[in-house]
Design a protein around this motif. Structure first.
Motif, PDB file in Angstrom:
ATOM      1  N   PHE A 120      32.440  36.989  38.347  1.00  0.00           N
ATOM      2  CA  PHE A 120      32.700  35.534  37.805  1.00  0.00           C
ATOM      3  C   PHE A 120      33.859  35.142  38.519  1.00  0.00           C
ATOM      4  O   PHE A 120      34.273  34.115  38.719  1.00  0.00           O
ATOM      5  CB  PHE A 120      32.713  35.439  36.306  1.00  0.00           C
ATOM      6  CG  PHE A 120      31.353  35.562  35.674  1.00  0.00           C
ATOM      7  CD1 PHE A 120      30.749  34.576  35.524  1.00  0.00           C
ATOM      8  CD2 PHE A 120      31.029  37.152  35.297  1.00  0.00           C
ATOM      9  CE1 PHE A 120      29.407  34.823  34.662  1.00  0.00           C
ATOM     10  CE2 PHE A 120      30.070  37.259  34.524  1.00  0.00           C
ATOM     11  CZ  PHE A 120      29.099  36.188  34.336  1.00  0.00           C
ATOM     12  N   PHE A 121      34.719  36.275  39.236  1.00  0.00           N
ATOM     13  CA  PHE A 121      36.050  35.845  39.991  1.00  0.00           C
ATOM     14  C   PHE A 121      35.672  35.027  41.164  1.00  0.00           C
ATOM     15  O   PHE A 121      35.053  35.183  41.999  1.00  0.00           O
ATOM     16  CB  PHE A 121      36.810  37.019  40.357  1.00  0.00           C
ATOM     17  CG  PHE A 121      36.972  38.041  39.166  1.00  0.00           C
ATOM     18  CD1 PHE A 121      37.074  37.413  37.806  1.00  0.00           C
ATOM     19  CD2 PHE A 121      37.439  39.222  39.348  1.00  0.00           C
ATOM     20  CE1 PHE A 121      37.412  38.379  36.764  1.00  0.00           C
ATOM     21  CE2 PHE A 121      37.575  40.221  38.284  1.00  0.00           C
ATOM     22  CZ  PHE A 121      37.530  39.721  36.878  1.00  0.00           C
ATOM     23  N   PRO A 122      36.277  33.904  41.222  1.00  0.00           N
ATOM     24  CA  PRO A 122      36.084  33.118  42.625  1.00  0.00           C
ATOM     25  C   PRO A 122      36.768  33.680  43.658  1.00  0.00           C
ATOM     26  O   PRO A 122      36.251  33.268  45.004  1.00  0.00           O
ATOM     27  CB  PRO A 122      36.738  31.614  42.200  1.00  0.00           C
ATOM     28  CG  PRO A 122      37.911  31.997  40.980  1.00  0.00           C
ATOM     29  CD  PRO A 122      37.281  33.163  40.162  1.00  0.00           C
ATOM     30  N   ASP A 123      37.715  34.466  43.647  1.00  0.00           N
ATOM     31  CA  ASP A 123      38.232  35.080  44.757  1.00  0.00           C
ATOM     32  C   ASP A 123      38.492  36.563  44.186  1.00  0.00           C
ATOM     33  O   ASP A 123      39.469  36.897  43.746  1.00  0.00           O
ATOM     34  CB  ASP A 123      39.547  34.423  45.263  1.00  0.00           C
ATOM     35  CG  ASP A 123      40.245  35.209  46.543  1.00  0.00           C
ATOM     36  OD1 ASP A 123      39.720  36.179  46.839  1.00  0.00           O
ATOM     37  OD2 ASP A 123      40.725  34.375  47.226  1.00  0.00           O
ATOM     38  N   ARG A 124      37.329  37.699  44.465  1.00  0.00           N
ATOM     39  CA  ARG A 124      37.629  38.816  44.275  1.00  0.00           C
ATOM     40  C   ARG A 124      38.499  39.618  44.622  1.00  0.00           C
ATOM     41  O   ARG A 124      39.168  40.335  43.949  1.00  0.00           O
ATOM     42  CB  ARG A 124      36.120  39.520  44.171  1.00  0.00           C
ATOM     43  CG  ARG A 124      35.024  39.192  43.591  1.00  0.00           C
ATOM     44  CD  ARG A 124      33.700  39.087  43.792  1.00  0.00           C
ATOM     45  NE  ARG A 124      32.763  38.323  43.114  1.00  0.00           N
ATOM     46  CZ  ARG A 124      31.727  37.937  43.833  1.00  0.00           C
ATOM     47  NH1 ARG A 124      31.676  37.662  44.985  1.00  0.00           N
ATOM     48  NH2 ARG A 124      30.887  36.958  43.022  1.00  0.00           N
ATOM     49  N   SER A 125      39.047  39.446  45.992  1.00  0.00           N
ATOM     50  CA  SER A 125      40.138  40.608  46.516  1.00  0.00           C
ATOM     51  C   SER A 125      41.437  39.848  45.819  1.00  0.00           C
ATOM     52  O   SER A 125      42.160  40.722  45.841  1.00  0.00           O
ATOM     53  CB  SER A 125      40.059  40.370  47.927  1.00  0.00           C
ATOM     54  OG  SER A 125      40.045  38.985  48.373  1.00  0.00           O
ATOM     55  N   LYS A 126      41.475  38.694  45.582  1.00  0.00           N
ATOM     56  CA  LYS A 126      42.761  38.086  44.820  1.00  0.00           C
ATOM     57  C   LYS A 126      42.891  38.701  43.548  1.00  0.00           C
ATOM     58  O   LYS A 126      43.888  39.167  43.007  1.00  0.00           O
ATOM     59  CB  LYS A 126      42.733  36.753  44.872  1.00  0.00           C
ATOM     60  CG  LYS A 126      43.814  36.090  44.404  1.00  0.00           C
ATOM     61  CD  LYS A 126      44.135  34.582  44.453  1.00  0.00           C
ATOM     62  CE  LYS A 126      45.125  34.003  43.866  1.00  0.00           C
ATOM     63  NZ  LYS A 126      45.426  32.495  43.722  1.00  0.00           N
ATOM     64  N   ALA A 127      41.889  38.758  42.788  1.00  0.00           N
ATOM     65  CA  ALA A 127      41.745  39.242  41.610  1.00  0.00           C
ATOM     66  C   ALA A 127      42.233  40.812  41.319  1.00  0.00           C
ATOM     67  O   ALA A 127      42.890  41.523  40.620  1.00  0.00           O
ATOM     68  CB  ALA A 127      40.436  38.909  40.801  1.00  0.00           C
ATOM     69  N   PHE A 128      41.518  41.538  42.405  1.00  0.00           N
ATOM     70  CA  PHE A 128      41.705  43.097  42.645  1.00  0.00           C
ATOM     71  C   PHE A 128      43.293  43.283  42.791  1.00  0.00           C
ATOM     72  O   PHE A 128      43.910  44.445  42.387  1.00  0.00           O
ATOM     73  CB  PHE A 128      40.794  43.401  43.588  1.00  0.00           C
ATOM     74  CG  PHE A 128      39.264  43.499  43.394  1.00  0.00           C
ATOM     75  CD1 PHE A 128      38.936  43.165  41.962  1.00  0.00           C
ATOM     76  CD2 PHE A 128      38.274  43.676  44.233  1.00  0.00           C
ATOM     77  CE1 PHE A 128      37.658  43.096  41.698  1.00  0.00           C
ATOM     78  CE2 PHE A 128      36.949  43.432  43.878  1.00  0.00           C
ATOM     79  CZ  PHE A 128      36.564  43.474  42.565  1.00  0.00           C
ATOM     80  N   ALA A 129      43.848  42.378  43.688  1.00  0.00           N
ATOM     81  CA  ALA A 129      45.130  42.571  44.072  1.00  0.00           C
ATOM     82  C   ALA A 129      46.052  42.331  42.839  1.00  0.00           C
ATOM     83  O   ALA A 129      47.248  43.015  42.660  1.00  0.00           O
ATOM     84  CB  ALA A 129      45.579  41.203  45.239  1.00  0.00           C
ATOM     85  N   GLN A 130      45.671  41.234  42.122  1.00  0.00           N
ATOM     86  CA  GLN A 130      46.166  41.145  40.897  1.00  0.00           C
ATOM     87  C   GLN A 130      46.417  42.502  39.989  1.00  0.00           C
ATOM     88  O   GLN A 130      47.386  42.765  39.197  1.00  0.00           O
ATOM     89  CB  GLN A 130      45.812  40.175  40.124  1.00  0.00           C
ATOM     90  CG  GLN A 130      46.287  38.780  40.582  1.00  0.00           C
ATOM     91  CD  GLN A 130      47.651  38.420  40.045  1.00  0.00           C
ATOM     92  OE1 GLN A 130      48.114  38.158  38.911  1.00  0.00           O
ATOM     93  NE2 GLN A 130      48.586  38.454  41.086  1.00  0.00           N
ATOM     94  N   ALA A 131      45.250  43.148  39.760  1.00  0.00           N
ATOM     95  CA  ALA A 131      45.099  44.362  39.140  1.00  0.00           C
ATOM     96  C   ALA A 131      45.882  45.326  39.707  1.00  0.00           C
ATOM     97  O   ALA A 131      46.467  46.045  38.902  1.00  0.00           O
ATOM     98  CB  ALA A 131      43.385  44.473  39.119  1.00  0.00           C
ATOM     99  N   ARG A 132      45.966  45.456  41.037  1.00  0.00           N
ATOM    100  CA  ARG A 132      46.723  46.751  41.720  1.00  0.00           C
ATOM    101  C   ARG A 132      48.120  46.127  41.366  1.00  0.00           C
ATOM    102  O   ARG A 132      48.927  47.208  41.100  1.00  0.00           O
ATOM    103  CB  ARG A 132      46.400  46.501  43.086  1.00  0.00           C
ATOM    104  CG  ARG A 132      47.286  47.511  43.747  1.00  0.00           C
ATOM    105  CD  ARG A 132      47.101  47.392  45.238  1.00  0.00           C
ATOM    106  NE  ARG A 132      47.774  48.749  45.992  1.00  0.00           N
ATOM    107  CZ  ARG A 132      49.061  48.531  46.322  1.00  0.00           C
ATOM    108  NH1 ARG A 132      49.826  47.746  45.810  1.00  0.00           N
ATOM    109  NH2 ARG A 132      49.652  49.567  46.720  1.00  0.00           N
ATOM    110  N   ARG A 133      48.619  44.942  41.372  1.00  0.00           N
ATOM    111  CA  ARG A 133      49.998  44.709  41.201  1.00  0.00           C
ATOM    112  C   ARG A 133      50.535  44.878  39.740  1.00  0.00           C
ATOM    113  O   ARG A 133      51.698  45.790  39.469  1.00  0.00           O
ATOM    114  CB  ARG A 133      50.158  43.351  41.031  1.00  0.00           C
ATOM    115  CG  ARG A 133      51.614  42.768  41.027  1.00  0.00           C
ATOM    116  CD  ARG A 133      51.766  41.306  40.986  1.00  0.00           C
ATOM    117  NE  ARG A 133      50.917  40.404  40.169  1.00  0.00           N
ATOM    118  CZ  ARG A 133      51.492  40.338  38.750  1.00  0.00           C
ATOM    119  NH1 ARG A 133      52.577  41.181  38.458  1.00  0.00           N
ATOM    120  NH2 ARG A 133      50.745  40.071  37.943  1.00  0.00           N
TER     121      ARG A 133
END
Length: 272
Positions: A120-133
């Motif tokens: 459901f994430f509109p930008d998965r790599s951005k969401a994954f970057a947030q998780a990594r952060r």
């Protein structure tokens, strides 16, 4: 024409039907599997994103040491409200949060988990970057996504049955969103673009989806997911008809009594 914003609209009676019908049908076995793969110390903190109605949250609260802090988040307040009403065996910090913009400090958590939310994430790599952060060094990001719809029998049958009702504009929510993010190469690229330097582990997990009657999965998918929004947008008076058509299609393939269909998902594990 599909409205992708409706794919993320879990409101009205959807949260209740989602939790009472869909959770035991397809989500519970994967919640247990996901939590069983999580190894954390007693002093750890865990962030759950896209918690929905709390099936993983409840499992985390039951299985992890009571000293592990759990923060459970979701974009949809209606889903969180239902999750909080059901409750957990010990305290959990519930928050309405957008996974694209996590309001937490860098390196705040030892693990981030997400069951069937990444689609459901509109930008998965951005969401994954947030998780990594928000992960501490050595922390783990673990998420699951459904395999393609052909590997998930009830969803596939329901999609075909409901599509036949609206041949000029078939509802495709299940194929488009829950079952639309399954390609391993694409997922691995998104994880890499999210800043994870090591290739993720990738596990494909098959399970069985069982119900006492064909109507249960029909209600679960037609009325307990945003497929309902697509049906009602086309003709709100035909929701019950769509449910009956889906139930008849499931009965034709799996029988009129207890039904048993294949489900399959991928579990992805990335380490910071």
């Amino acid at each position: 024409m599909a409205n992708v914003d409706d794919d993320k609209r879990f409101a009205g009676s959807i949260p209740r039907l989602y939790d009472t019908c869909l959770v035991p049908l397809i989500f519970e076995p994967y919640a247990a599997d996901l939590v069983s793969r999580l190894q954390v110390s007693p002093s750890s903190s865990v962030l759950e994103i896209a918690a929905g109605t709390g099936v993983v949250t409840r499992t985390l609260a039951a299985e992890l040491p009571e000293t592990v802090a759990i923060v459970a988040t979701d974009l949809n307040q209606a889903m969180l409200d239902h999750a909080m009403a059901v409750g957990t065996r010990r305290p959990v910090d519930w928050r309405q949060v957008d996974a694209m913009h996590l309001p937490f400090d860098d390196e705040s958590f030892d693990a981030v988990v997400c069951q069937f939310g990444a689609m459901f994430f509109p930008d998965r790599s951005k969401a994954f970057a947030q998780a990594r952060r928000v992960l501490r060094p050595g922390g783990v990001f673990m998420f699951s996504v459904w395999d393609e719809i052909a590997e998930n029998e009830f969803a596939d049958v329901v999609t075909s049955a409901v599509a036949a009702m609206f041949p000029e504009d078939p509802p495709r929510f299940l194929a488009r969103t829950p079952h639309g993010y399954y390609d391993r190469q694409v997922i691995e690229q998104d994880v890499e673009q999210g800043g994870f330097s090591m290739p993720p582990q990738f596990h494909t997990v098959a399970a069985r989806s069982r119900a006492t009657s064909p109507r249960i999965p029909a209600v679960a998918y037609c009325e307990g997911t945003p497929l309902r929004n697509e049906i009602e947008t086309r003709d709100a008076s035909r929701l019950e008809e769509a449910t009956e058509v889906a139930a008849a299609a499931i009965a034709a393939r799996f029988g009129t009594g207890a039904v048993d269909g294949k489900i399959q998902a991928h579990v992805v594990i990335a380490v910071k």
